[in-house]
Every structure is written in structure tokens, then in C-alpha cells.
Design a protein around this motif. Structure first.
Motif, PDB file in Angstrom:
ATOM      1  N   PRO A 101      90.611  86.835  67.298  1.00  0.00           N
ATOM      2  CA  PRO A 101      89.542  86.489  66.352  1.00  0.00           C
ATOM      3  C   PRO A 101      90.045  86.100  64.963  1.00  0.00           C
ATOM      4  CG  PRO A 101      89.651  88.859  66.654  1.00  0.00           C
ATOM      5  CD  PRO A 101      90.585  88.266  67.660  1.00  0.00           C
ATOM      6  N   TRP A 102      91.338  86.303  64.671  1.00  0.00           N
ATOM      7  CA  TRP A 102      91.832  86.118  63.310  1.00  0.00           C
ATOM      8  C   TRP A 102      92.918  85.046  63.202  1.00  0.00           C
ATOM      9  CZ3 TRP A 102      92.374  92.119  62.929  1.00  0.00           C
ATOM     10  CH2 TRP A 102      91.102  92.671  62.771  1.00  0.00           C
ATOM     11  N   LEU A 103      92.881  84.072  64.086  1.00  0.00           N
ATOM     12  CA  LEU A 103      93.847  82.963  64.028  1.00  0.00           C
ATOM     13  C   LEU A 103      93.217  81.735  63.381  1.00  0.00           C
ATOM     14  CD1 LEU A 103      95.572  83.283  67.521  1.00  0.00           C
ATOM     15  CD2 LEU A 103      96.447  84.028  65.300  1.00  0.00           C
ATOM     16  N   ASN A 104      92.354  81.971  62.397  1.00  0.00           N
ATOM     17  CA  ASN A 104      91.640  80.861  61.753  1.00  0.00           C
ATOM     18  C   ASN A 104      92.558  79.969  60.922  1.00  0.00           C
ATOM     19  OD1 ASN A 104      91.651  83.439  60.281  1.00  0.00           O
ATOM     20  ND2 ASN A 104      90.718  82.304  58.605  1.00  0.00           N
ATOM     21  N   ASN A 105      93.734  80.460  60.527  1.00  0.00           N
ATOM     22  CA  ASN A 105      94.685  79.651  59.750  1.00  0.00           C
ATOM     23  C   ASN A 105      96.084  79.956  60.274  1.00  0.00           C
ATOM     24  OD1 ASN A 105      95.738  77.953  57.796  1.00  0.00           O
ATOM     25  ND2 ASN A 105      95.692  79.484  56.178  1.00  0.00           N
ATOM     26  N   SER A 106      96.351  79.552  61.498  1.00  0.00           N
ATOM     27  CA  SER A 106      97.563  79.986  62.210  1.00  0.00           C
ATOM     28  C   SER A 106      98.857  79.493  61.582  1.00  0.00           C
ATOM     29  CB  SER A 106      97.512  79.527  63.662  1.00  0.00           C
ATOM     30  OG  SER A 106      97.534  78.101  63.727  1.00  0.00           O
ATOM     31  N   HIS A 107      98.805  78.342  60.883  1.00  0.00           N
ATOM     32  CA  HIS A 107      99.986  77.859  60.160  1.00  0.00           C
ATOM     33  C   HIS A 107     101.205  77.779  61.088  1.00  0.00           C
ATOM     34  CE1 HIS A 107     101.363  77.832  55.700  1.00  0.00           C
ATOM     35  NE2 HIS A 107     102.178  77.073  56.408  1.00  0.00           N
ATOM     36  N   LEU A 108     100.966  77.426  62.355  1.00  0.00           N
ATOM     37  CA  LEU A 108     102.011  77.522  63.381  1.00  0.00           C
ATOM     38  C   LEU A 108     103.213  76.634  63.083  1.00  0.00           C
ATOM     39  CD1 LEU A 108     101.667  74.763  65.340  1.00  0.00           C
ATOM     40  CD2 LEU A 108      99.707  76.067  66.147  1.00  0.00           C
ATOM     41  N   GLY A 148     115.705  75.889  65.858  1.00  0.00           N
ATOM     42  CA  GLY A 148     116.972  75.889  66.585  1.00  0.00           C
ATOM     43  C   GLY A 148     116.803  75.637  68.068  1.00  0.00           C
ATOM     44  N   LYS A 149     116.167  76.593  68.764  1.00  0.00           N
ATOM     45  CA  LYS A 149     115.948  76.469  70.203  1.00  0.00           C
ATOM     46  C   LYS A 149     114.542  75.977  70.525  1.00  0.00           C
ATOM     47  CE  LYS A 149     119.272  80.136  71.272  1.00  0.00           C
ATOM     48  NZ  LYS A 149     119.473  81.479  71.892  1.00  0.00           N
ATOM     49  N   GLY A 150     113.605  76.177  69.617  1.00  0.00           N
ATOM     50  CA  GLY A 150     112.259  75.661  69.803  1.00  0.00           C
ATOM     51  C   GLY A 150     111.454  76.352  70.882  1.00  0.00           C
ATOM     52  N   ARG A 151     111.653  77.653  71.063  1.00  0.00           N
ATOM     53  CA  ARG A 151     110.887  78.391  72.062  1.00  0.00           C
ATOM     54  C   ARG A 151     110.119  79.559  71.451  1.00  0.00           C
ATOM     55  NH1 ARG A 151     111.527  74.318  73.938  1.00  0.00           N
ATOM     56  NH2 ARG A 151     112.247  73.721  76.030  1.00  0.00           N
ATOM     57  N   GLN A 152     110.000  79.576  70.135  1.00  0.00           N
ATOM     58  CA  GLN A 152     109.159  80.553  69.459  1.00  0.00           C
ATOM     59  C   GLN A 152     108.349  79.853  68.387  1.00  0.00           C
ATOM     60  OE1 GLN A 152     111.819  83.756  68.066  1.00  0.00           O
ATOM     61  NE2 GLN A 152     110.708  85.140  69.416  1.00  0.00           N
ATOM     62  N   LEU A 153     107.110  80.342  68.227  1.00  0.00           N
ATOM     63  CA  LEU A 153     106.233  79.866  67.163  1.00  0.00           C
ATOM     64  C   LEU A 153     106.055  80.974  66.132  1.00  0.00           C
ATOM     65  CD1 LEU A 153     103.471  78.145  69.298  1.00  0.00           C
ATOM     66  CD2 LEU A 153     104.840  76.975  67.557  1.00  0.00           C
ATOM     67  N   LEU A 154     106.133  80.609  64.865  1.00  0.00           N
ATOM     68  CA  LEU A 154     105.770  81.507  63.780  1.00  0.00           C
ATOM     69  C   LEU A 154     104.268  81.354  63.548  1.00  0.00           C
ATOM     70  CD1 LEU A 154     106.449  83.392  61.389  1.00  0.00           C
ATOM     71  CD2 LEU A 154     107.030  81.347  60.062  1.00  0.00           C
ATOM     72  N   ILE A 155     103.530  82.468  63.617  1.00  0.00           N
ATOM     73  CA  ILE A 155     102.072  82.429  63.547  1.00  0.00           C
ATOM     74  C   ILE A 155     101.576  83.309  62.410  1.00  0.00           C
ATOM     75  CG2 ILE A 155      99.915  82.901  64.771  1.00  0.00           C
ATOM     76  CD1 ILE A 155     101.479  80.634  66.031  1.00  0.00           C
ATOM     77  N   GLN A 156     100.643  82.772  61.618  1.00  0.00           N
ATOM     78  CA  GLN A 156      99.995  83.527  60.545  1.00  0.00           C
ATOM     79  C   GLN A 156      98.736  84.189  61.093  1.00  0.00           C
ATOM     80  OE1 GLN A 156      99.683  81.484  56.712  1.00  0.00           O
ATOM     81  NE2 GLN A 156      97.603  82.255  56.502  1.00  0.00           N
ATOM     82  N   HIS A 157      98.563  85.476  60.756  1.00  0.00           N
ATOM     83  CA  HIS A 157      97.459  86.265  61.306  1.00  0.00           C
ATOM     84  C   HIS A 157      96.598  86.776  60.155  1.00  0.00           C
ATOM     85  CE1 HIS A 157      96.275  89.645  64.350  1.00  0.00           C
ATOM     86  NE2 HIS A 157      95.487  88.597  64.459  1.00  0.00           N
ATOM     87  N   ASN A 158      95.481  86.100  59.888  1.00  0.00           N
ATOM     88  CA  ASN A 158      94.576  86.456  58.790  1.00  0.00           C
ATOM     89  C   ASN A 158      93.622  87.568  59.230  1.00  0.00           C
ATOM     90  OD1 ASN A 158      95.804  84.335  57.455  1.00  0.00           O
ATOM     91  ND2 ASN A 158      93.885  83.454  56.719  1.00  0.00           N
ATOM     92  N   ARG A 159      94.146  88.766  59.284  1.00  0.00           N
ATOM     93  CA  ARG A 159      93.367  89.897  59.795  1.00  0.00           C
ATOM     94  C   ARG A 159      92.123  90.148  58.931  1.00  0.00           C
ATOM     95  NH1 ARG A 159      98.132  94.303  60.301  1.00  0.00           N
ATOM     96  NH2 ARG A 159      98.244  93.743  58.084  1.00  0.00           N
ATOM     97  N   GLY A 160      91.008  90.371  59.605  1.00  0.00           N
ATOM     98  CA  GLY A 160      89.761  90.658  58.898  1.00  0.00           C
ATOM     99  C   GLY A 160      88.990  89.444  58.435  1.00  0.00           C
ATOM    100  N   SER A 161      89.415  88.246  58.798  1.00  0.00           N
ATOM    101  CA  SER A 161      88.657  87.046  58.417  1.00  0.00           C
ATOM    102  C   SER A 161      87.294  87.050  59.106  1.00  0.00           C
ATOM    103  CB  SER A 161      89.431  85.776  58.794  1.00  0.00           C
ATOM    104  OG  SER A 161      89.663  85.725  60.193  1.00  0.00           O
ATOM    105  N   VAL A 162      86.293  86.493  58.436  1.00  0.00           N
ATOM    106  CA  VAL A 162      84.914  86.516  58.949  1.00  0.00           C
ATOM    107  C   VAL A 162      84.299  85.121  58.830  1.00  0.00           C
ATOM    108  CG1 VAL A 162      82.591  87.479  58.673  1.00  0.00           C
ATOM    109  CG2 VAL A 162      84.606  88.944  58.302  1.00  0.00           C
ATOM    110  N   TYR A 163      83.688  84.667  59.945  1.00  0.00           N
ATOM    111  CA  TYR A 163      82.950  83.405  59.977  1.00  0.00           C
ATOM    112  C   TYR A 163      81.533  83.660  60.461  1.00  0.00           C
ATOM    113  CZ  TYR A 163      87.148  80.607  59.196  1.00  0.00           C
ATOM    114  OH  TYR A 163      88.271  80.045  58.642  1.00  0.00           O
ATOM    115  N   THR A 164      80.594  82.891  59.949  1.00  0.00           N
ATOM    116  CA  THR A 164      79.220  82.989  60.430  1.00  0.00           C
ATOM    117  C   THR A 164      79.122  82.316  61.801  1.00  0.00           C
ATOM    118  OG1 THR A 164      78.492  80.865  59.513  1.00  0.00           O
ATOM    119  CG2 THR A 164      78.419  82.790  58.051  1.00  0.00           C
TER     120      THR A 164
END
Length: 343
Positions: free
Chosen positions: A136-143, A148-164
Motif C-alpha cells: 500500500p505504500w509504494l506510491n513513490n517507489s523511485h525504483l 553492476g549486475k542489474g538484478r536488484q532494485l532499490l525501492i523507496q517505501h513511503n510508509r503511512g502514505s494515504v490516498y482517497t
């Protein structure tokens, strides 16, 4: 944006983006500008997100037959390659591509009620798409793909974000705070990084891979202000304690050159763009952005980055009354001093 330089490996120029008419099938125009001569040429038009990998520019576009494509332009040779994108990949999503051009990663809004977002991948070898993470909190994942190897993604987790239920953002980040995790591709395995409340201040939402070291460079957000916030510069890596860099500097946006030798960061108060070495723990001011940091009707955040050859810092500023792209020359003596006595 500023996680990496928008430059070819030899740093003879950079790409910037400008708008086209709203009724055009592709509303973004990508322009290559040569350092020193400042000659410019259009390298493509896009309708969706764009990214870089190993000196190649990638962007989504729609052709005259409404076919959706991913275009790749080599900024050294000018060679172009095109893949067709299936409709299952959202054209407005954040996009990343693995260094071997096997996978495209994208963010996806699954539903507003319940609030649900996802990270998907497109396998360019077989054209298949797969949703590998939902939350529910991947609204701005910034992936961002590990370069180097390209088999991992860095992901931003905006915990507690709320949408209507209508999709309006009411809370960008809740009291739980912003943190980061690594997402394995294609398995979807999650490895969390040790930052964010209750252990540290919230991540600012500005982070990048430090070259191919496996480290993530980021800033914390002590002020809890997304537009004008700032905090300590940190290095994070699974299994390692957080490390602070270049104390007492407190910055906002941050990125690194592909080699990981030098990082670049900016902040609103005081108005500074700095570069620094993660290996000597030294930093220096390059210039002031002289920008308002206003987000509407346009985004004037500096988003400063340094070219791979460490000779130019590129940034945005509205000092003239509107958003423009500026370049600041970096003295070779500044780099030498930052890297003096490197271990």
C-alpha cells in the motif's frame, strides 16, 4: 533527475528534457548538448518516463500507429534501437532498465480502494510481464536498478502514505517514515535497509546506488519537509551499520557518478551544491543553485549531478524567472583536494 549523470561515458555532453505541445503524440523532447561548444541536437521524442544505463538513454514513446515503444539511443554513437512495449506496462510509470537490457522495471497503481501499488518487470527476452511486489505504500517507489549486475532494485517505501478512493494524495509519508529496501529481480525477494523510524530520521526520498559498490548513498530528512528538507548524508548496505559521510554537511537531493568516486548533492538552506568523496570523507561547495525550489507551476529543484569525467555539474535553476538548465565548471584542483590521501 540526479541519481546518475545524463551523460555518455566520455562526458562530451549531456541530455536535457523540454516540453512539446500538449496535443503532440509525444510531449517530451530530449536534447543533447555538447559541453564546451554548447551545440544542441534533438535525439528523440517521448510520451512516458525516461532513464539512463551505461551511457544509453531510454524513453517510452508512441508511434504514428499508436504502437507503444521503448527507444534506446546510444549517446556516444547515436545508434537507436526500439522494442515494442505491451499495454500491461503503464506509460506514466517510473521506469528502470537492467544494465544487460534483460529487464524493464516499472511502478504500477493497482487500486485506490483498497490503496495498493506494485512493482512490475518486463522481460525483454520473451515479452512477458510480471508483478513481483505489491504494497500500500509504494506510491513513490523511485525504483533504480543496481548498475553492476542489474538484478536488484532499490525501492523507496513511503510508509503511512494515504490516498482517497478518488486517488488524491492526502499524506505523502506518514509518521512511520520513509525507508528503503532492495528487491531481487525476478524473484521479488525483499531485503530491508536499516534506516527510518524508529531507528533513524526518515529517509528524505533522495537516494542512489554508489557506483557498483553495492552501497546506497542517501540523505535523511530531519526537518520532515519534502521540498525544503535536509539531513545527514549516509551510506547504507545490507548487513552493515549505517555510515555518516562528510559530517556536519546536511543535504537534500543526491547522486553519484558511475565509478562511485564522487557524489553530488544540493540543499535549499543554505543554497549550496556540493561534491564529495565517500572515501576521504571530504566535501566542497561548487556553487549556489540560486533557485526558488518551487514545485508549481514548474519544478525548480536543482537536481544537481556531476559528469563522469568530474568536470561539470549540471543543475536546474529559475534564477532568470523560469526553469533553465545550468552548468558549472569543476576545477581539477577541487577534485584533487577531495581525493587527496585517498586510502
Amino acid at each position: 533527475y540526479c541519481e546518475f549523470p545524463w551523460c555518455p561515458p566520455d562526458s562530451h555532453g549531456f541530455v536535457f528534457q523540454q516540453s512539446r505541445p500538449e496535443d503532440a503524440p509525444n510531449t517530451r523532447e530530449f536534447v543533447f548538448c555538447d559541453f564546451n561548444t554548447w551545440e544542441k541536437r534533438i535525439v528523440g521524442h517521448g510520451s512516458g518516463d525516461c532513464t539512463m544505463s551505461r551511457g544509453r538513454l531510454y524513453f517510452q514513446r508512441t508511434d504514428k500507429k499508436d504502437r507503444r515503444e521503448l527507444a534506446r539511443v546510444d549517446l556516444n554513437s547515436g545508434e537507436e534501437q526500439v522494442w515494442e512495449i505491451p499495454d500491461s506496462v503503464p506509460i506514466t510509470s517510473r521506469m528502470g532498465i537492467s544494465c544487460d537490457e534483460r529487464y524493464i522495471a516499472y511502478s504500477e497503481r493497482i487500486s485506490w480502494s483498497p490503496q495498493r501499488f506494485g512493482i512490475g518487470i518486463l522481460d525483454l527476452h520473451n515479452g512477458q510481464t510480471d508483478l513481483i511486489c505489491e504494497d500500500p505504500w509504494l506510491n513513490n517507489s523511485h525504483l533504480q536498478f543496481e548498475p553492476g549486475k542489474g538484478r536488484q532494485l532499490l525501492i523507496q517505501h513511503n510508509r503511512g502514505s494515504v490516498y482517497t478512493p478518488e486517488g488524491k494524495c492526502e499524506v505523502l509519508v506518514g509518521p512511520e517514515g520513509c525507508t528503503l529496501f532492495l528487491l531481487d529481480v525476478p524473484s521479488g525477494k525483499i531485503t530491508r535497509l536499516p534506516l527510518g523510524p524508529p531507528d533513524t530520521a526518515s529517509c528524505s526520498g533522495h537516494e542512489a546506488w554508489l557506483g557498483e559498490s553495492g552501497d546506497v548513498i542517501l540523505t535523511l530528512n530531519i526537518a520532515e519537509d519534502y521540498d525544503h528538507g535536509k539531513g545527514p548524508i549516509m551510506l547504507a548496505k545490507p548487513g552493515k551499520a549505517l555510515q555518516q559521510l562528510c559530517a556536519p554537511w546536511e543535504m537534500n537531493h543526491i547522486g553519484s557518478v558511475p565509478s562511485g568516486r564522487i557524489f553530488c548533492a544540493d540543499t535549499y538552506h543554505p543554497d549550496e551544491i556540493i561534491i564529495g568523496s565517500p572515501y576521504t570523507d571530504k566535501a566542497a561547495v561548487v556553487c549556489a543553485a540560486q533557485t526558488s525550489y518551487q514545485r508549481r507551476p514548474y519544478d525548480s529543484h536543482p537536481h544537481a549531478y556531476i559528469s563522469p569525467d568530474l568536470k561539470w555539474v549540471v543543475f536546474n535553476s529559475d534564477r532568470s524567472g523560469g526553469p533553465q538548465v545550468y552548468c558549472a565548471a569543476v576545477p581539477t584542483e577541487m577534485i584533487a583536494e577531495l581525493e587527496k590521501d585517498i586510502a
